[in-house]
Design a protein around this motif. Sequence first.
Motif, PDB file in Angstrom:
ATOM      1  N   PHE A 115       2.143 -31.836 -19.452  1.00 39.53           N
ATOM      2  CA  PHE A 115       3.193 -31.049 -19.035  1.00 39.53           C
ATOM      3  C   PHE A 115       2.712 -29.948 -18.147  1.00 39.53           C
ATOM      4  CE2 PHE A 115       3.972 -32.338 -23.494  1.00 39.53           C
ATOM      5  CZ  PHE A 115       4.846 -33.372 -23.238  1.00 39.53           C
ATOM      6  N   GLY A 116       1.445 -29.893 -17.774  1.00 39.06           N
ATOM      7  CA  GLY A 116       0.911 -29.063 -16.944  1.00 39.06           C
ATOM      8  C   GLY A 116       0.768 -27.565 -17.670  1.00 39.06           C
ATOM      9  N   HIS A 117       0.047 -26.686 -17.088  1.00 41.90           N
ATOM     10  CA  HIS A 117       0.033 -25.289 -17.661  1.00 41.90           C
ATOM     11  C   HIS A 117       0.087 -24.118 -16.590  1.00 41.90           C
ATOM     12  CE1 HIS A 117      -4.448 -26.254 -16.734  1.00 41.90           C
ATOM     13  NE2 HIS A 117      -4.295 -25.210 -16.151  1.00 41.90           N
ATOM     14  N   GLU A 118       0.332 -22.999 -16.891  1.00 46.33           N
ATOM     15  CA  GLU A 118       0.398 -21.820 -16.039  1.00 46.33           C
ATOM     16  C   GLU A 118      -0.924 -21.159 -16.183  1.00 46.33           C
ATOM     17  OE1 GLU A 118       3.000 -20.958 -14.299  1.00 46.33           O
ATOM     18  OE2 GLU A 118       4.570 -22.101 -15.086  1.00 46.33           O
ATOM     19  N   ARG A 119      -1.156 -20.520 -14.861  1.00 42.89           N
ATOM     20  CA  ARG A 119      -2.293 -19.766 -14.947  1.00 42.89           C
ATOM     21  C   ARG A 119      -2.473 -18.762 -15.951  1.00 42.89           C
ATOM     22  NH1 ARG A 119      -4.025 -15.452  -9.901  1.00 42.89           N
ATOM     23  NH2 ARG A 119      -6.264 -15.074 -10.751  1.00 42.89           N
ATOM     24  N   GLY A 120      -3.835 -18.767 -16.850  1.00 43.43           N
ATOM     25  CA  GLY A 120      -4.092 -17.856 -18.131  1.00 43.43           C
ATOM     26  C   GLY A 120      -3.325 -18.405 -19.225  1.00 43.43           C
ATOM     27  N   ALA A 121      -2.984 -19.604 -19.220  1.00 44.85           N
ATOM     28  CA  ALA A 121      -2.292 -20.180 -20.375  1.00 44.85           C
ATOM     29  C   ALA A 121      -3.295 -20.211 -21.717  1.00 44.85           C
ATOM     30  CB  ALA A 121      -1.504 -21.478 -20.257  1.00 44.85           C
ATOM     31  N   PHE A 122      -4.617 -20.475 -21.261  1.00 41.70           N
ATOM     32  CA  PHE A 122      -5.430 -20.366 -22.106  1.00 41.70           C
ATOM     33  C   PHE A 122      -6.960 -20.377 -21.426  1.00 41.70           C
ATOM     34  CE2 PHE A 122      -4.519 -24.858 -20.897  1.00 41.70           C
ATOM     35  CZ  PHE A 122      -5.598 -25.060 -20.288  1.00 41.70           C
ATOM     36  N   THR A 123      -7.850 -20.034 -22.114  1.00 39.02           N
ATOM     37  CA  THR A 123      -9.279 -19.950 -21.717  1.00 39.02           C
ATOM     38  C   THR A 123      -9.798 -20.968 -20.748  1.00 39.02           C
ATOM     39  OG1 THR A 123     -10.060 -18.603 -23.443  1.00 39.02           O
ATOM     40  CG2 THR A 123     -11.780 -19.349 -21.931  1.00 39.02           C
ATOM     41  N   GLY A 124      -9.982 -20.726 -19.571  1.00 40.94           N
ATOM     42  CA  GLY A 124     -10.313 -21.688 -18.378  1.00 40.94           C
ATOM     43  C   GLY A 124      -9.030 -22.225 -17.485  1.00 40.94           C
ATOM     44  N   ALA A 125      -8.100 -21.641 -17.899  1.00 41.60           N
ATOM     45  CA  ALA A 125      -6.938 -21.955 -17.026  1.00 41.60           C
ATOM     46  C   ALA A 125      -6.620 -20.946 -15.784  1.00 41.60           C
ATOM     47  CB  ALA A 125      -5.623 -22.147 -17.884  1.00 41.60           C
ATOM     48  N   VAL A 126      -7.479 -21.009 -14.729  1.00 40.66           N
ATOM     49  CA  VAL A 126      -7.673 -20.038 -13.829  1.00 40.66           C
ATOM     50  C   VAL A 126      -6.357 -20.181 -12.666  1.00 40.66           C
ATOM     51  CG1 VAL A 126     -10.010 -19.681 -14.324  1.00 40.66           C
ATOM     52  CG2 VAL A 126      -9.132 -21.505 -12.662  1.00 40.66           C
ATOM     53  N   GLN A 127      -5.771 -21.237 -12.903  1.00 33.84           N
ATOM     54  CA  GLN A 127      -4.655 -21.580 -11.712  1.00 33.84           C
ATOM     55  C   GLN A 127      -3.786 -22.366 -12.512  1.00 33.84           C
ATOM     56  OE1 GLN A 127      -6.470 -23.246  -8.245  1.00 33.84           O
ATOM     57  NE2 GLN A 127      -6.885 -25.155  -9.319  1.00 33.84           N
ATOM     58  N   LEU A 158       9.215 -36.039 -27.678  1.00 38.12           N
ATOM     59  CA  LEU A 158      10.545 -36.444 -27.967  1.00 38.12           C
ATOM     60  C   LEU A 158      11.476 -35.652 -27.419  1.00 38.12           C
ATOM     61  CD1 LEU A 158      12.300 -37.998 -29.881  1.00 38.12           C
ATOM     62  CD2 LEU A 158      12.045 -36.018 -31.726  1.00 38.12           C
ATOM     63  N   ARG A 159      11.374 -34.211 -27.006  1.00 36.71           N
ATOM     64  CA  ARG A 159      12.167 -33.312 -26.548  1.00 36.71           C
ATOM     65  C   ARG A 159      12.511 -33.883 -24.914  1.00 36.71           C
ATOM     66  NH1 ARG A 159      11.203 -27.360 -24.126  1.00 36.71           N
ATOM     67  NH2 ARG A 159      13.350 -27.244 -23.178  1.00 36.71           N
ATOM     68  N   VAL A 160      11.471 -34.274 -24.285  1.00 35.26           N
ATOM     69  CA  VAL A 160      11.257 -34.754 -23.023  1.00 35.26           C
ATOM     70  C   VAL A 160      12.234 -35.946 -22.662  1.00 35.26           C
ATOM     71  CG1 VAL A 160      10.126 -35.490 -21.121  1.00 35.26           C
ATOM     72  CG2 VAL A 160       9.302 -33.406 -22.243  1.00 35.26           C
ATOM     73  N   LEU A 161      12.090 -36.845 -23.763  1.00 38.16           N
ATOM     74  CA  LEU A 161      12.949 -38.148 -23.648  1.00 38.16           C
ATOM     75  C   LEU A 161      14.288 -38.054 -23.984  1.00 38.16           C
ATOM     76  CD1 LEU A 161      10.254 -40.604 -25.584  1.00 38.16           C
ATOM     77  CD2 LEU A 161      10.897 -40.367 -23.134  1.00 38.16           C
ATOM     78  N   GLN A 162      14.748 -36.766 -24.902  1.00 37.77           N
ATOM     79  CA  GLN A 162      16.043 -36.629 -25.373  1.00 37.77           C
ATOM     80  C   GLN A 162      16.745 -35.621 -24.236  1.00 37.77           C
ATOM     81  OE1 GLN A 162      15.434 -34.697 -29.268  1.00 37.77           O
ATOM     82  NE2 GLN A 162      15.711 -36.547 -30.133  1.00 37.77           N
ATOM     83  N   GLU A 163      16.025 -34.631 -23.832  1.00 38.07           N
ATOM     84  CA  GLU A 163      16.538 -33.861 -23.133  1.00 38.07           C
ATOM     85  C   GLU A 163      16.415 -33.702 -21.471  1.00 38.07           C
ATOM     86  OE1 GLU A 163      18.961 -32.177 -24.421  1.00 38.07           O
ATOM     87  OE2 GLU A 163      18.535 -32.481 -26.504  1.00 38.07           O
ATOM     88  N   ARG A 164      15.247 -34.693 -21.084  1.00 37.89           N
ATOM     89  CA  ARG A 164      14.717 -34.791 -19.726  1.00 37.89           C
ATOM     90  C   ARG A 164      14.394 -33.217 -19.154  1.00 37.89           C
ATOM     91  NH1 ARG A 164      13.331 -39.673 -18.890  1.00 37.89           N
ATOM     92  NH2 ARG A 164      14.723 -41.032 -19.748  1.00 37.89           N
ATOM     93  N   GLU A 165      13.756 -32.515 -19.797  1.00 40.43           N
ATOM     94  CA  GLU A 165      13.173 -31.159 -19.456  1.00 40.43           C
ATOM     95  C   GLU A 165      11.942 -30.717 -20.566  1.00 40.43           C
ATOM     96  OE1 GLU A 165      16.771 -28.932 -20.125  1.00 40.43           O
ATOM     97  OE2 GLU A 165      16.022 -28.267 -22.047  1.00 40.43           O
ATOM     98  N   PHE A 166      11.135 -29.718 -19.858  1.00 44.50           N
ATOM     99  CA  PHE A 166       9.979 -29.673 -20.461  1.00 44.50           C
ATOM    100  C   PHE A 166       9.630 -28.000 -19.922  1.00 44.50           C
ATOM    101  CE2 PHE A 166       8.473 -31.981 -16.949  1.00 44.50           C
ATOM    102  CZ  PHE A 166       7.385 -31.021 -16.510  1.00 44.50           C
ATOM    103  N   GLU A 167       8.708 -27.299 -20.651  1.00 45.02           N
ATOM    104  CA  GLU A 167       7.921 -26.220 -19.991  1.00 45.02           C
ATOM    105  C   GLU A 167       6.616 -26.411 -20.081  1.00 45.02           C
ATOM    106  OE1 GLU A 167       9.171 -23.202 -22.800  1.00 45.02           O
ATOM    107  OE2 GLU A 167      11.184 -23.463 -22.626  1.00 45.02           O
ATOM    108  N   ARG A 168       5.941 -25.816 -19.246  1.00 44.98           N
ATOM    109  CA  ARG A 168       4.508 -25.828 -18.831  1.00 44.98           C
ATOM    110  C   ARG A 168       3.882 -25.254 -20.020  1.00 44.98           C
ATOM    111  NH1 ARG A 168       5.355 -24.247 -13.466  1.00 44.98           N
ATOM    112  NH2 ARG A 168       5.575 -26.223 -11.935  1.00 44.98           N
ATOM    113  N   VAL A 169       2.577 -25.395 -20.338  1.00 48.25           N
ATOM    114  CA  VAL A 169       1.775 -24.708 -21.594  1.00 48.25           C
ATOM    115  C   VAL A 169       1.572 -23.357 -20.766  1.00 48.25           C
ATOM    116  CG1 VAL A 169      -0.282 -24.514 -22.730  1.00 48.25           C
ATOM    117  CG2 VAL A 169       0.891 -26.913 -22.323  1.00 48.25           C
ATOM    118  N   GLY A 170       2.001 -22.269 -21.818  1.00 49.55           N
ATOM    119  CA  GLY A 170       2.108 -20.925 -21.331  1.00 49.55           C
ATOM    120  C   GLY A 170       3.073 -20.427 -20.401  1.00 49.55           C
ATOM    121  N   GLY A 171       4.075 -21.422 -20.346  1.00 48.10           N
ATOM    122  CA  GLY A 171       5.115 -20.929 -19.274  1.00 48.10           C
ATOM    123  C   GLY A 171       6.600 -20.999 -20.047  1.00 48.10           C
ATOM    124  N   ASN A 172       7.698 -20.333 -19.598  1.00 49.67           N
ATOM    125  CA  ASN A 172       8.998 -20.322 -20.001  1.00 49.67           C
ATOM    126  C   ASN A 172       9.965 -20.887 -19.074  1.00 49.67           C
ATOM    127  OD1 ASN A 172       9.274 -18.078 -18.202  1.00 49.67           O
ATOM    128  ND2 ASN A 172       8.845 -16.757 -19.833  1.00 49.67           N
TER     129      ASN A 172
END
Length: 244
Positions: A115-127, A158-172
Amino acid sequence: MTKACEAGVALKNAFEEIEGREGQLHKENLALRDEMEQISVFEEIVGASAALRAVLSLVSKVAPTDCTVLLTGETGTGKELIARAIHERSRRSSRAFVSLNCAAIPPSLVASELFGHERGAFTGAVQLRLGRFERAEAGTLFLDEVGELPAETQVTLLRVLQEREFERVGGNQIIRTDVRVIAASNRDLEAAIAVGIFRSDLFYRLNVFLLKFLPCGKEEKTSPCWLNTSSIISQEEQERALTG
């Protein structure tokens, strides 16, 4: 009957014969075109067994639909080749085919990969990083060894398959997605459900169209290991999968 009438009848018969031959040639041309399409799509899949031909026939039927496909069987039975063949015969063939081996990614990083991640979502997520779903947008995502997904990622998938939507890790931010999912597993997912390590509702969502790949026996060493049986979870689901 005058010679003029005889000539007219002969000419009419000749035209009818020509039209009949044209119709037959048209049918033969359509059949040849379909055969050539299958050759080009399945050129990487070698074999002539009746079981393999049955698999490819099913691939041709399910590919134009947009339903989720589940491929099960031992490692090395050609599941990714079949997934690619389904993609190439689908309306999404001009878009990306993206794959992810869920067993090859550390459990803590699987969600980020998908699902991807936002910058700063976790240690090492610099972008910001796009996940496989975003990279496969309007195309096909092949999830190999889906049975190895950690429990929390199963919930998100499961949510992606049902709703066809998601959030990146660390994002809203809600991200809408249009991706066809083809999943594969060498694990007995129903047994995994029984012991509580795989979600039954996720299995149901993945198991719309099921292809089972049987292992090669000793007597089949020279033939492809794609000896298969195919089953659909219900007649209703089968009609939905093949008719859209």
